[in-house]
Design a protein around this motif. Structure first.
Motif, PDB file in Angstrom:
ATOM      1  N   ALA A  53       0.830  -1.204   0.000  1.00 59.62           N
ATOM      2  CA  ALA A  53       0.000   0.000   0.000  1.00 59.62           C
ATOM      3  C   ALA A  53       0.868   1.259   0.000  1.00 59.62           C
ATOM      4  N   VAL A  54       1.939   1.252   0.771  1.00 57.17           N
ATOM      5  CA  VAL A  54       2.859   2.398   0.737  1.00 57.17           C
ATOM      6  C   VAL A  54       3.450   2.541  -0.670  1.00 57.17           C
ATOM      7  N   SER A  56       2.136   1.570  -3.400  1.00 58.46           N
ATOM      8  CA  SER A  56       1.069   2.039  -4.300  1.00 58.46           C
ATOM      9  C   SER A  56       0.955   3.552  -4.244  1.00 58.46           C
ATOM     10  N   GLY A  57       0.943   4.084  -3.027  1.00 59.83           N
ATOM     11  CA  GLY A  57       0.860   5.537  -2.890  1.00 59.83           C
ATOM     12  C   GLY A  57       2.047   6.231  -3.526  1.00 59.83           C
ATOM     13  N   LEU A  58       3.220   5.666  -3.315  1.00 56.11           N
ATOM     14  CA  LEU A  58       4.419   6.235  -3.937  1.00 56.11           C
ATOM     15  C   LEU A  58       4.295   6.221  -5.460  1.00 56.11           C
ATOM     16  N   PHE A  59       3.860   5.092  -5.994  1.00 54.20           N
ATOM     17  CA  PHE A  59       3.728   4.965  -7.448  1.00 54.20           C
ATOM     18  C   PHE A  59       2.714   5.982  -7.989  1.00 54.20           C
ATOM     19  N   LEU A  60       1.576   6.102  -7.312  1.00 53.94           N
ATOM     20  CA  LEU A  60       0.553   7.050  -7.768  1.00 53.94           C
ATOM     21  C   LEU A  60       1.062   8.487  -7.709  1.00 53.94           C
ATOM     22  N   GLY A  61       1.986   8.718  -6.781  1.00 52.67           N
ATOM     23  CA  GLY A  61       2.551  10.057  -6.663  1.00 52.67           C
ATOM     24  C   GLY A  61       3.716  10.311  -7.600  1.00 52.67           C
ATOM     25  N   GLY A  62       4.048   9.330  -8.433  1.00 52.02           N
ATOM     26  CA  GLY A  62       5.093   9.530  -9.432  1.00 52.02           C
ATOM     27  C   GLY A  62       6.455   8.993  -9.049  1.00 52.02           C
ATOM     28  N   ALA A  63       6.561   8.326  -7.920  1.00 56.39           N
ATOM     29  CA  ALA A  63       7.844   7.751  -7.500  1.00 56.39           C
ATOM     30  C   ALA A  63       8.015   6.354  -8.109  1.00 56.39           C
ATOM     31  N   LEU A  90      -1.790  -1.900 -10.570  1.00 55.17           N
ATOM     32  CA  LEU A  90      -0.547  -1.155 -10.367  1.00 55.17           C
ATOM     33  C   LEU A  90       0.647  -2.102 -10.564  1.00 55.17           C
TER      34      LEU A  90
ATOM     35  N   ALA B  55      -1.705   3.677   4.635  1.00 53.41           N
ATOM     36  CA  ALA B  55      -0.415   3.386   3.997  1.00 53.41           C
ATOM     37  C   ALA B  55      -0.371   3.964   2.579  1.00 53.41           C
ATOM     38  N   TYR B  56      -1.478   3.915   1.852  1.00 56.14           N
ATOM     39  CA  TYR B  56      -1.537   4.605   0.551  1.00 56.14           C
ATOM     40  C   TYR B  56      -1.219   6.093   0.756  1.00 56.14           C
ATOM     41  N   GLY B  59       2.500   6.791   1.293  1.00 54.82           N
ATOM     42  CA  GLY B  59       3.265   6.802   0.046  1.00 54.82           C
ATOM     43  C   GLY B  59       3.029   8.069  -0.758  1.00 54.82           C
ATOM     44  N   LEU B  60       1.779   8.494  -0.828  1.00 61.19           N
ATOM     45  CA  LEU B  60       1.455   9.717  -1.566  1.00 61.19           C
ATOM     46  C   LEU B  60       2.112  10.935  -0.923  1.00 61.19           C
ATOM     47  N   ALA B  63       5.771  10.978  -1.792  1.00 60.74           N
ATOM     48  CA  ALA B  63       6.049  11.235  -3.210  1.00 60.74           C
ATOM     49  C   ALA B  63       5.682  12.656  -3.628  1.00 60.74           C
ATOM     50  N   GLN B  64       4.713  13.236  -2.939  1.00 60.34           N
ATOM     51  CA  GLN B  64       4.208  14.571  -3.314  1.00 60.34           C
ATOM     52  C   GLN B  64       4.239  15.503  -2.104  1.00 60.34           C
ATOM     53  N   ALA B 192      -3.760   9.508 -10.307  1.00 63.41           N
ATOM     54  CA  ALA B 192      -2.300   9.604 -10.345  1.00 63.41           C
ATOM     55  C   ALA B 192      -1.862  10.763 -11.235  1.00 63.41           C
ATOM     56  N   GLN B 196       0.255  14.065  -9.945  1.00 70.37           N
ATOM     57  CA  GLN B 196       1.588  14.370 -10.460  1.00 70.37           C
ATOM     58  C   GLN B 196       1.628  15.701 -11.221  1.00 70.37           C
TER      59      GLN B 196
END
Lengths: 160, 199
Positions: A53-54, A56-63, A90, B55-56, B59-60, B63-64, B192, B196
């Motif tokens: 899940a972490v 996933s969030g990173l990926f959605l944010g462009g990482a 994903l 957790a999503y 990550g977001l 990343a942002q 997404a 971004q």
């Protein structure tokens, strides 16, 4: 055993931005190298299911995240993994340690169920058993990203 | 306090730099808010893996860092994955706001009591602010009155994160499982893309 510094250099070349992990005794030997790398951040989680899940969030944010855990963590990951890679499609990628992979004489269901579970969850995977096979990590990661599929490297380990 | 007006208060002040992530009853009611505006930085987490939305959000947020990530999580969801509180405070993104909607029941499956419900324990429920502080959250809020929530919402959103909020709400009668408003892979790809994009 693949040296942590060698792995870190490969992750840098792959463009990985975050490593999300919960280590075991084999993977844990990489901690210093992964934690000190300037090009990516090491994110620790309390339970392996969180890692997907972490990521996933990173990926959605462009990482560009990479998940690392032992196969027992893969067993714990089921619903989180299903949701991310099947419901939302994903293309997450992981290194999964296969506990006791080098010890076939040891009775260990974790070793035996690692590959069936990878197949069950639809993770395209390659196996790495020796340091000279490490290039497979980069090759398979790039192939999975190019086709937007989730994937994994199954890293054969000794004990726990 | 009522769930709908709790959500409405946040929607009234949210900006284009804030992503709002919802699950379970909060997701269902967020989609029903009037007027019905879907913001590109709304993430309706349905279908879900129960317990994984914080957790999503983590990550977001990592990343942002220029966007604030606001997560409405259920108390049952929180109980299912309490360890994530330590994952959040270890990474410590300052742009992270976790709001636990505490109603003591699994509302979308028919109001069964959670294990932490005061009604299931013959006494006090979980002390969420204490749990949050114990896990390392520095900015912690708790609300049981709508007027207080509305008045202090600017302070909550301005606090240095990671921020934890306990919002004690009444269960809604007839609650049902939220449905994905569109094909999930297409919807999350659009989210997404919006995440971004610079604002």
């Amino acid at each position: 055993m693949i040296a942590g510094t060698v792995l870190a250099e490969m992750l840098r070349e792959m463009g990985i931005t975050h490593v999300v992990w919960l280590p075991d005794s084999t993977l844990g030997q990489w901690e210093t190298a992964l934690d000190s790398a300037a090009e990516f951040k090491l994110i620790r989680v309390a339970r392996e299911a969180e890692a997907w899940a972490v990521a996933s969030g990173l990926f959605l944010g462009g990482a560009r995240p990479l998940v690392i855990m032992q196969c027992t963590g893969l067993f714990d990951s089921g619903d989180s993994l299903r949701n991310a890679t099947i419901d939302y499609e994903l293309p997450l990628f992981a290194i999964i340690g296969q506990r006791n992979g080098f010890n076939p004489e040891v009775r260990d269901s974790a070793r035996d169920y690692a590959e069936p579970l990878l197949r069950a969850w639809g993770l395209s995977y390659r196996t790495i058993a020796r340091p000279d096979q490490l290039s497979e990590l980069s090759t398979h990661y790039k192939a999975c990203q190019a086709t937007r599929r989730p994937g994994a490297i199954l890293l054969v380990e000794g004990g726990a | 306090m009522p769930l709908v007006t709790t959500l409405q208060a946040l929607r009234a002040v949210r900006t284009d730099r804030q992503a709002v992530l919802t699950t379970m009853s909060a997701a269902r009611e967020w989609m029903r808010l009037q007027p019905p505006v879907v913001h590109p930085l709304d993430l309706i987490y349905a279908p879900s893996a129960m317990g994984q939305l914080p957790a999503y959000g983590l990550g977001l947020a990592l990343a942002q860092p220029d966007k604030q990530i606001i997560i409405f999580n259920g108390d049952g969801c929180m109980l299912m994955n309490l360890g994530v509180l330590t994952s959040i405070t270890a990474a410590a993104p300052p742009n992270y706001v976790l709001i636990v909607i505490d109603n003591g029941v699994y509302e979308v499956t028919g109001h069964q009591l959670t294990v932490a419900s005061p009604n299931a324990r013959r006494g006090a429920g979980v002390d969420w602010p204490t749990v949050a502080r114990g896990c390392g959250f520095q900015s912690v809020f708790s609300f049981s009155e709508l007027a207080d929530w509305q008045a202090q919402l600017p302070e909550v959103l301005a606090a240095r994160g990671p921020t934890f909020v306990c919002a004690r709400v009444q269960p809604m009668p007839g609650g049902e499982v939220p449905k994905s408003p569109a094909y999930p892979p297409d919807r999350i790809a659009a989210f997404a893309k919006a995440m971004q994009r610079s604002v």
